[in-house]
Write a protein that holds these residues in place. Structure first.
Motif, PDB file in Angstrom:
ATOM      1  N   ILE A 103       0.864  -1.190   0.000  1.00  0.00           N
ATOM      2  CA  ILE A 103       0.000   0.000   0.000  1.00  0.00           C
ATOM      3  C   ILE A 103       0.894   1.232   0.000  1.00  0.00           C
ATOM      4  CG2 ILE A 103      -2.264  -0.664   0.881  1.00  0.00           C
ATOM      5  CD1 ILE A 103      -1.061   0.024   3.724  1.00  0.00           C
ATOM      6  N   LEU A 104       0.570   2.133  -0.913  1.00  0.00           N
ATOM      7  CA  LEU A 104       1.357   3.354  -1.064  1.00  0.00           C
ATOM      8  C   LEU A 104       0.420   4.551  -1.125  1.00  0.00           C
ATOM      9  CD1 LEU A 104       3.929   2.285  -3.807  1.00  0.00           C
ATOM     10  CD2 LEU A 104       4.257   2.305  -1.349  1.00  0.00           C
ATOM     11  N   LYS A 105       0.976   5.723  -0.850  1.00  0.00           N
ATOM     12  CA  LYS A 105       0.186   6.949  -0.958  1.00  0.00           C
ATOM     13  C   LYS A 105       0.374   7.478  -2.376  1.00  0.00           C
ATOM     14  CE  LYS A 105       0.060   7.856   3.942  1.00  0.00           C
ATOM     15  NZ  LYS A 105       0.361   8.685   5.102  1.00  0.00           N
ATOM     16  N   SER A 106      -0.686   7.385  -3.148  1.00  0.00           N
ATOM     17  CA  SER A 106      -0.590   7.692  -4.578  1.00  0.00           C
ATOM     18  C   SER A 106      -0.344   9.167  -4.848  1.00  0.00           C
ATOM     19  CB  SER A 106      -1.863   7.234  -5.299  1.00  0.00           C
ATOM     20  OG  SER A 106      -2.993   7.915  -4.782  1.00  0.00           O
ATOM     21  N   CYS A 107      -0.467  10.013  -3.828  1.00  0.00           N
ATOM     22  CA  CYS A 107      -0.204  11.442  -4.023  1.00  0.00           C
ATOM     23  C   CYS A 107       1.289  11.718  -4.003  1.00  0.00           C
ATOM     24  CB  CYS A 107      -0.870  12.256  -2.920  1.00  0.00           C
ATOM     25  SG  CYS A 107      -0.042  12.092  -1.315  1.00  0.00           S
ATOM     26  N   THR A 108       2.065  10.730  -3.584  1.00  0.00           N
ATOM     27  CA  THR A 108       3.511  10.914  -3.447  1.00  0.00           C
ATOM     28  C   THR A 108       4.229   9.845  -4.254  1.00  0.00           C
ATOM     29  OG1 THR A 108       3.051  11.757  -1.236  1.00  0.00           O
ATOM     30  CG2 THR A 108       5.341  11.321  -1.716  1.00  0.00           C
ATOM     31  N   LEU A 109       3.706   9.564  -5.396  1.00  0.00           N
ATOM     32  CA  LEU A 109       4.258   8.537  -6.260  1.00  0.00           C
ATOM     33  C   LEU A 109       4.179   9.046  -7.682  1.00  0.00           C
ATOM     34  CD1 LEU A 109       5.291   5.667  -5.847  1.00  0.00           C
ATOM     35  CD2 LEU A 109       2.954   4.857  -6.138  1.00  0.00           C
ATOM     36  N   LEU A 110       5.320   9.127  -8.352  1.00  0.00           N
ATOM     37  CA  LEU A 110       5.313   9.534  -9.743  1.00  0.00           C
ATOM     38  C   LEU A 110       4.965   8.323 -10.587  1.00  0.00           C
ATOM     39  CD1 LEU A 110       8.649  11.559  -9.715  1.00  0.00           C
ATOM     40  CD2 LEU A 110       6.356  12.525  -9.939  1.00  0.00           C
ATOM     41  N   VAL A 111       4.147   8.553 -11.561  1.00  0.00           N
ATOM     42  CA  VAL A 111       3.819   7.472 -12.487  1.00  0.00           C
ATOM     43  C   VAL A 111       5.107   6.918 -13.099  1.00  0.00           C
ATOM     44  CG1 VAL A 111       2.751   7.072 -14.729  1.00  0.00           C
ATOM     45  CG2 VAL A 111       1.475   8.233 -12.952  1.00  0.00           C
ATOM     46  N   ALA A 112       6.060   7.787 -13.302  1.00  0.00           N
ATOM     47  CA  ALA A 112       7.343   7.391 -13.882  1.00  0.00           C
ATOM     48  C   ALA A 112       8.074   6.358 -13.035  1.00  0.00           C
ATOM     49  CB  ALA A 112       8.223   8.622 -14.068  1.00  0.00           C
ATOM     50  N   GLN A 113       7.793   6.334 -11.731  1.00  0.00           N
ATOM     51  CA  GLN A 113       8.488   5.393 -10.845  1.00  0.00           C
ATOM     52  C   GLN A 113       7.916   3.983 -10.936  1.00  0.00           C
ATOM     53  OE1 GLN A 113       7.832   8.086  -7.307  1.00  0.00           O
ATOM     54  NE2 GLN A 113       9.715   7.138  -6.643  1.00  0.00           N
ATOM     55  N   ILE A 114       6.702   3.847 -11.458  1.00  0.00           N
ATOM     56  CA  ILE A 114       6.037   2.555 -11.328  1.00  0.00           C
ATOM     57  C   ILE A 114       5.569   1.981 -12.664  1.00  0.00           C
ATOM     58  CG2 ILE A 114       5.277   2.795  -8.947  1.00  0.00           C
ATOM     59  CD1 ILE A 114       2.537   3.717 -10.171  1.00  0.00           C
ATOM     60  N   ASP A 115       6.290   2.253 -13.707  1.00  0.00           N
ATOM     61  CA  ASP A 115       5.906   1.739 -15.010  1.00  0.00           C
ATOM     62  C   ASP A 115       5.794   0.221 -14.957  1.00  0.00           C
ATOM     63  OD1 ASP A 115       7.223   1.618 -18.355  1.00  0.00           O
ATOM     64  OD2 ASP A 115       5.192   2.054 -17.670  1.00  0.00           O
ATOM     65  N   GLY A 116       4.728  -0.293 -15.494  1.00  0.00           N
ATOM     66  CA  GLY A 116       4.545  -1.736 -15.533  1.00  0.00           C
ATOM     67  C   GLY A 116       3.919  -2.331 -14.286  1.00  0.00           C
ATOM     68  N   SER A 117       3.581  -1.491 -13.319  1.00  0.00           N
ATOM     69  CA  SER A 117       3.070  -2.009 -12.048  1.00  0.00           C
ATOM     70  C   SER A 117       1.603  -2.412 -12.109  1.00  0.00           C
ATOM     71  CB  SER A 117       3.245  -0.966 -10.947  1.00  0.00           C
ATOM     72  OG  SER A 117       4.603  -0.843 -10.603  1.00  0.00           O
ATOM     73  N   GLN A 118       1.199  -3.181 -11.103  1.00  0.00           N
ATOM     74  CA  GLN A 118      -0.200  -3.592 -10.931  1.00  0.00           C
ATOM     75  C   GLN A 118      -0.807  -2.766  -9.817  1.00  0.00           C
ATOM     76  OE1 GLN A 118      -0.791  -7.683 -10.104  1.00  0.00           O
ATOM     77  NE2 GLN A 118      -0.450  -8.343 -12.219  1.00  0.00           N
ATOM     78  N   ILE A 119      -1.865  -2.103 -10.149  1.00  0.00           N
ATOM     79  CA  ILE A 119      -2.503  -1.208  -9.180  1.00  0.00           C
ATOM     80  C   ILE A 119      -3.902  -1.714  -8.862  1.00  0.00           C
ATOM     81  CG2 ILE A 119      -3.070   1.209  -8.705  1.00  0.00           C
ATOM     82  CD1 ILE A 119      -0.407   1.321  -9.828  1.00  0.00           C
ATOM     83  N   THR A 120      -4.252  -1.670  -7.585  1.00  0.00           N
ATOM     84  CA  THR A 120      -5.646  -1.890  -7.210  1.00  0.00           C
ATOM     85  C   THR A 120      -6.128  -0.665  -6.458  1.00  0.00           C
ATOM     86  OG1 THR A 120      -5.164  -4.240  -6.921  1.00  0.00           O
ATOM     87  CG2 THR A 120      -7.272  -3.442  -6.069  1.00  0.00           C
ATOM     88  N   THR A 121      -7.248  -0.130  -6.910  1.00  0.00           N
ATOM     89  CA  THR A 121      -7.862   1.005  -6.208  1.00  0.00           C
ATOM     90  C   THR A 121      -9.132   0.515  -5.537  1.00  0.00           C
ATOM     91  OG1 THR A 121      -9.336   1.706  -7.990  1.00  0.00           O
ATOM     92  CG2 THR A 121      -7.048   2.504  -8.077  1.00  0.00           C
ATOM     93  N   ILE A 122      -9.785   1.406  -4.816  1.00  0.00           N
ATOM     94  CA  ILE A 122     -11.007   1.053  -4.095  1.00  0.00           C
ATOM     95  C   ILE A 122     -12.064   0.508  -5.065  1.00  0.00           C
ATOM     96  CG2 ILE A 122     -11.924   3.427  -4.239  1.00  0.00           C
ATOM     97  CD1 ILE A 122     -12.459   1.058  -1.252  1.00  0.00           C
ATOM     98  N   GLU A 123     -12.047   1.037  -6.276  1.00  0.00           N
ATOM     99  CA  GLU A 123     -13.041   0.580  -7.257  1.00  0.00           C
ATOM    100  C   GLU A 123     -12.812  -0.864  -7.663  1.00  0.00           C
ATOM    101  OE1 GLU A 123     -11.308   3.414  -7.494  1.00  0.00           O
ATOM    102  OE2 GLU A 123     -12.580   5.079  -8.120  1.00  0.00           O
ATOM    103  N   GLY A 124     -11.592  -1.332  -7.457  1.00  0.00           N
ATOM    104  CA  GLY A 124     -11.279  -2.694  -7.867  1.00  0.00           C
ATOM    105  C   GLY A 124     -11.280  -3.694  -6.729  1.00  0.00           C
TER     106      GLY A 124
END
Lengths: 164, 788, 248
Positions: A56-77
């Motif tokens: 779990i990470l705080k998405s407000c402090t994460l550059l998209v550039a840092q996580i290319d190729g990652s798997q994300i789950t949000t509340i909607e998922g």
């Protein structure tokens, strides 16, 4: 500009975005996933919490550039096939939300914690697990209740040192 | 359904991320507003250079107050003087009698002078937020920094900087309530006189959703729409259309999901007005997405009251008179005078006090404007009264509980008219206190204290009795309307920001009319159909709307009887309403509202004749119920807090918190519990960690983020023992008193009583608020020093 | 790239850099992300020392079996940094390179007398921390790993700022045979050893109290909500408690 390819809630998505795009911006502005909220600008409130590659990470402090190729789950998922996640159910049953703004972040943090069966669970452990999430409405009492309720739903034989 | 813990209707969307808060709403072609805010607490604006910003990429406009005023608009008239608590047809403060009274119109952007850190000065509109922020960096504002004053007592000083030229000594208004002469006479005769000064600290609202706003202008309809979270659309609309000099039919205000209110979101904000104006001017959708750092210097703030209390006691410890002075720090603009008004009315709380008076000064300072924050003046008054009783008990050598027993209003004294004009109709103050003491194991405290001492800790226990007099906007409207499909549409002028109205009002409607909860359509938050309303604050919603639902239901049922009588050609009086059905017993006929709706929609009934007979123009089964005035209610209770202090570090650990709360009839226990917890957390936050600090010289804000401002985290609330009691009120049909503020009202009072008890410090100056570990430790050193 | 671009910065976890960028207090022209270098994520025990890759997250350090077994105080320290979400991303290298006066890792490094290994050299802890947000690192130098000695009994106690969670005062105390160190963070502009306290530990075999141990109070970083005297008090109290823990 960068090209970002991510798997979000099981869906592969690709975007061309300015370099400094934050994950929360991608989610809210470019994917219309507005369940992830921005509540502060000092990485404290946790309303933006999402799951990235099993963390779990705080998405407000994460550059998209840092996580290319990652798997994300949000509340909607989080819910699957129309079934609410046990943490979501517990939140409703225990009245663990009032205005609902901190709620997605809370639910993501708690559901992550409960992914594996905890060795033990008590108020102290729960309070520590919630250190990264601020709520102004509930006083946390029912959130702690929901945490325990969800834990017991998921792991009925879990030993708890205090009652839910 | 009343009294049942029905799970909330609103939850399904909120737990799945499908809530719709203002910033979640995306309008096609939306442009973005970014505000340049003052970094000075007080300064003249000599010039604003916007050329470079204007020619910056993707910038559409760079606007100042001059642009606004040049279009002939005016600032927000907040109407800070609230309707009186008892007689709502007159205002709380007799401002008409005060020739010096000045209330400024609150402009969307500062004009010529900035008066608080964070005040909006320039609005940049651009295609993206980034473009707006980049352009903002190119705006050059030439400030001439002036001296600033942030504390209300300092603002009264001879040499204090003056905020408004029209206002002498920064006093917006001064008034004395109560009989000063008689109070002073009683004090002169009193056997003992206790005095103490209290500084009730400033609070940042810190609702989790940063304020945002969207302005839309439809040229064809000549219609302006504001979409923004608030505590009620009607007041927002009224303020907006007055400022922009528009007609009622030209303005629409929509309130989507709101991420927390607590009071300060009741009033309109400069940013909301600015965004609406920009939409009107540029004829484009304008979105402002507030950021948390902006919230800390622009959300209206709470508390910040300096109260000096003098209480006279007779030989037995009975209070003979109370004389308070109250300095209310209203901030840089006159937004709301609600807290001192409430504080004045409730100042004698639950005690039998024959004479009381208070001199209130409403003082301008170079700070963010203040307004109602949960409790709005009542927690402040209770803090003073309860601390004074502990202080007096110590000085008069009377037990703290005994002195309260001597002074509590007894049940046989009801209805009791307080010297400040409130009439308590119900409330068993004595029984509530006794029960709380029992639950808190008060009498065994000395043993527990010894145990703490053996571990090197100080231990204290404190109690506070409380009673509220919730007020709020004196108007309200609901509409109940049976739809063709048999569903009942309910429209209300209140506005939930988390209080669960979508659920609780459904419960009440079911109670009176029998509709299944799922068959009730709940609508609020849009002036298009909320034609009148008061919003949600001050514990008002269930009390007033519950009453209106009862009234409207009665009328709806009466109509239904007439309709059924018409259909079956009998007298109205032969139709009974039983078990949620209309029945004509002698004919063996019965009809539900649903069936009646179907019948009305079939072509079998001559609706015109029916309407003529019943003398109704509106849809037959639609009732609008209006309210104007006051429905008094007095939630009441008692709270006890027990805590330990680590004298080595000053750390305070709350051990347990006990309360008995009489909120009247509980509609939904789950929700009332939740309200209690939330209010309590906020009270404990103010008591122990929420400190908003200024640099006293420059007025600079030092607590500008969650890094510095201690909003409680999980674990703040200690183990709770709460019990709901009820001494029924007959003043409204549902016996509602109100549960939104029961948690917060006694909180700081009983914590500070416990702290003073632990440190045995009742003879000293008050422990500063918030009592952080650093503050407590430093305070303990001063105690040590005087003993050495 | 660091050498060629004046405004390029290394991004580790980003837990400090990104908030700074959001506040527009830093606008690097380029960010260099080293996270693909697997060496930087490794934790290895080598004889009497443990080597921790600079990009190891706080979560990793707190959960790692070797750290828990051989240097449990460090695992405890890592578990007390910020919150669960930040711990998943913040790194030991980032923390040390930033040298926030209230960060926790500097106290561990200084308290153990560890070594910072860069692409250019090895820097002793005593030479590494130079001032507020300032270290001995050159502008093109990158921390690769941190080497900490094992087998030295230590304790870390932290009094957290109630809002930020940072150390209002953090004490790392190592008490092992002749090796006695007391590293203080959160109190001064930069982490530093409390030499007078170390002397006391060397002289005494019991758990001393530090009530009259001299403190350089003028150097203390006081704030509007924590006076120098209060921080000094916390130093004394936490040292006494740490010494208690370390005394059999």
């Amino acid at each position: 500009m960068i090209t970002s390819t991510l798997q979000i809630n099981g869906q592969q998505v690709s975007h061309q975005l300015p370099d400094e795009t934050l994950l929360v911006e991608l989610l809210r502005e470019h994917q219309s996933l507005t369940g992830t909220h921005v509540g502060c600008d000092t990485t404290q409130c946790g309303a933006c919490t999402v799951e990235v590659d099993g963390k779990i990470l705080k998405s407000c402090t994460l550059l998209v550039a840092q996580i290319d190729g990652s798997q994300i789950t949000t509340i909607e998922g989080l819910s699957s096939n129309g079934h609410l996640h046990p943490v979501q159910e517990a939140f409703k049953e225990c009245h663990a939300l009032q205005c609902g703004f901190c709620t997605p972040g809370m639910i993501m943090a708690i559901s992550h914690f409960l992914k594996d069966k905890p060795q033990e669970l008590n108020d102290e452990i729960i309070i520590k697990a919630l250190e990264g999430n601020i709520c102004r409405c509930t006083g946390y009492v029912n959130i702690i209740k929901a945490f325990k309720t969800a834990a017991l739903k998921m792991y009925p034989d879990l030993q708890m040192l205090t009652e839910a | 359904m009343i009294g049942q813990s029905i799970l909330r209707f609103e939850d399904d969307r909120l737990i799945t991320g499908l809530g719709q808060y203002t910033d979640d709403i995306k309008i096609e072609g939306q442009t973005y507003a970014y505000f340049i805010r003052s970094e000075h607490a007080h300064a003249k604006i000599n010039s604003i250079y916007t050329q470079d910003a204007l020619s910056s990429p993707d910038v559409l406009a760079v606007l100042t107050a001059e642009d606004y005023l040049n279009q002939g608009y005016q600032g927000i008239q907040h109407v800070p003087n609230p309707a009186d608590a008892v007689d709502s047809s007159r205002p709380s403060f007799s401002i008409a009698k005060n020739p010096q009274y000045f209330v400024n119109l609150h402009l969307p952007l500062a004009h010529r002078v900035v008066r608080h850190v964070g005040e909006t000065v320039v609005m940049v509109i651009a295609k993206t937020v980034l473009a707006a922020k980049n352009a903002a960096e190119m705006v050059v504002i030439d400030y001439e920094v002036l001296d600033a004053v942030v504390k209300a007592d300092d603002a009264l000083g001879e040499a204090a900087p003056q905020l408004w030229p029209q206002v002498a000594r920064n006093v917006c208004h001064e008034e004395t309530f109560g009989d000063l002469e008689r109070v002073e006479e009683k004090l002169r005769q009193a056997a003992h006189v206790i005095e103490r000064r209290f500084i009730n600290s400033r609070i940042v609202n810190a609702q989790m959703e940063p304020r945002s706003a969207i302005g839309l202008y439809d040229e064809h309809q000549d219609s302006l729409t504001l979409i923004s979270g608030s505590q009620g659309v009607n007041k927002q609309k009224q303020c907006l259309l007055e400022a922009l000099k528009l007609r009622d039919d030209q303005v629409r205000v929509i309130c989507p999901d709101v991420g927390g209110g607590f009071g300060p979101r009741t009033m309109l904000y400069p940013e909301q007005l600015a965004v609406a104006w920009a939409a009107l001017r540029l004829k484009k959708p304008i979105k402002w997405r507030g950021e948390r750092s902006e919230c800390f210097v622009s959300d209206y703030q709470g508390r910040d009251q300096i109260i000096h209390s003098t209480i006279g006691f007779d030989h037995n410890g009975k209070i003979v008179a109370v004389k308070n002075t109250w300095l209310a720090n209203i901030g840089a603009h006159s937004v709301s005078f609600v807290p001192p008004s409430n504080g004045m009315r409730i100042m004698t709380t639950v005690y039998d006090i024959p004479q009381a008076c208070v001199n209130i000064k409403l003082v301008y300072t170079n700070t963010v404007p203040t307004g109602p924050y949960r409790g709005a003046g009542r927690p402040e008054s209770h803090h003073v009264m309860e601390r004074m009783l502990d202080i007096a008990a110590d000085q008069l050598h009377i037990d703290r509980i005994k002195i309260r027993e001597i002074n509590l209003i007894r049940k046989d004294q009801l209805p009791y008219r307080s010297p400040m004009g409130l009439t308590y109709d119900s409330g068993d103050f004595v029984a509530n206190m006794q029960q709380t003491l029992q639950m808190a194991l008060w009498s065994d405290f000395p043993k527990r204290k010894q145990e703490s001492i053996s571990r090197g800790k100080l231990r204290g226990i404190g109690l506070a009795n409380y009673v509220e007099a919730p007020v709020g906007a004196p108007i309200e409207r609901i509409c109940l309307s049976l739809k063709d499909n048999g569903h009942l549409e309910f429209i209300t002028g209140t506005q939930s920001q988390g209080q669960g109205h979508e659920t609780t009002f459904r419960q009440v409607i079911h109670h009176y009319l029998g509709f299944a909860l799922e068959d009730i359509i709940f609508r609020s938050g849009d002036t298009q159909f909320v034609t009148k309303g008061g919003g949600t604050h001050s514990d008002r919603s269930m009390r007033i709307v519950g009453t209106l639902i009862q009234n409207a239901s009665e009328e709806l049922i009466a109509r239904g009887k007439s309709i059924m009588a018409f259909i079956h050609r009998v007298e109205s009086k032969e139709v009974q309403w039983m078990n949620y059905r209309f029945e004509i017993t002698k004919l063996g006929l019965s009809m539900t509202f649903f069936e009646m709706s179907k019948a009305l929609n079939s072509s079998e009934i001559d609706l015109q004749t029916l309407k003529t007979e019943l003398n109704i123009e509106s849809p037959l089964l639609q009732v609008i119920a209006d309210f104007k005035g006051r429905i008094p209610a007095h939630p009441t209770g008692c709270a006890v807090c027990e805590l330990e202090i680590d004298p080595q570090t000053g750390e305070v650990q709350l051990l347990n918190y006990t309360s008995v709360d009489d909120v009247g009839q509980v509609i939904n226990p789950l929700i009332v519990d939740g309200q209690m917890h939330g209010g309590l957390a906020q009270g404990l936050g103010q008591a122990l960690s929420e400190g908003y600090y200024f640099d006293s010289q420059s007025g600079q804000v030092l607590s500008g983020s969650f890094m510095d401002y201690g909003v409680p985290r999980a674990g703040r609330i200690p183990p709770l023992r709460i019990k709901f009691s009820e001494d029924p009120t007959l003043l409204n049909p549902l016996r509602i008193k109100g549960g939104g503020e029961s948690g917060i009202t006694p909180a700081t009072a009983c914590v500070f009583n416990a702290l003073a008890n632990a440190m045995n410090s009742n003879r000293r100056d008050e422990i500063p608020m918030p009592a952080t570990s650093s503050v407590v430790w430093t305070y303990l050193q001063t105690i040590k020093e005087t003993h050495e | 790239m660091l050498q060629n671009e004046e405004n390029a910065k290394i991004i580790a976890g980003g837990m400090t850099l990104i908030p700074t960028m959001k506040q527009r207090l830093a606008s690097p022209s380029a960010l260099i992300d080293l996270s693909s270098i697997s060496l930087l994520h490794q934790i290895q025990v080598q004889g009497d020392a443990i080597e921790i890759g600079s990009l190891c997250t706080h979560h990793q350090v707190s959960a790692d079996a070797s750290v828990q077994a051989h240097l449990p105080t460090l695992a405890k320290l890592a578990s007390m940094i910020a919150d669960p979400q930040v711990r998943y991303k913040g790194t030991i290298g980032g923390s040390l390179a930033n040298n926030d006066p209230a960060a926790d890792y500097p106290a561990a490094l200084l308290g153990l007398g560890g070594i910072v290994k860069t692409n250019a050299r090895e820097i002793d802890a005593d030479d590494f921390f130079q001032g507020m947000f300032s270290t001995a690192l050159n502008s093109d130098e990158i921390i690769l790993s941190i080497r900490l000695p094992l087998g030295k009994k230590s304790s870390y106690l932290k009094f957290r700022h109630p809002s930020s969670g940072y150390a209002l005062c953090g004490v790392w105390m190592t008490r092992s045979e002749s090796f006695k160190r007391v590293a203080i963070t959160g109190v001064y502009p930069c982490v530093r050893r409390w030499l007078e306290a170390e002397d006391l530990l060397l002289q005494s075999s019991t758990a001393p109290n530090f009530e009259s141990t001299p403190i350089e109070i003028e150097d203390i970083l006081s704030t509007h909500d924590s006076s120098a005297h209060y921080k000094a008090q916390l130093m004394r109290v936490l040292c006494a408690r740490a010494a208690n823990e370390l005394t059999p």
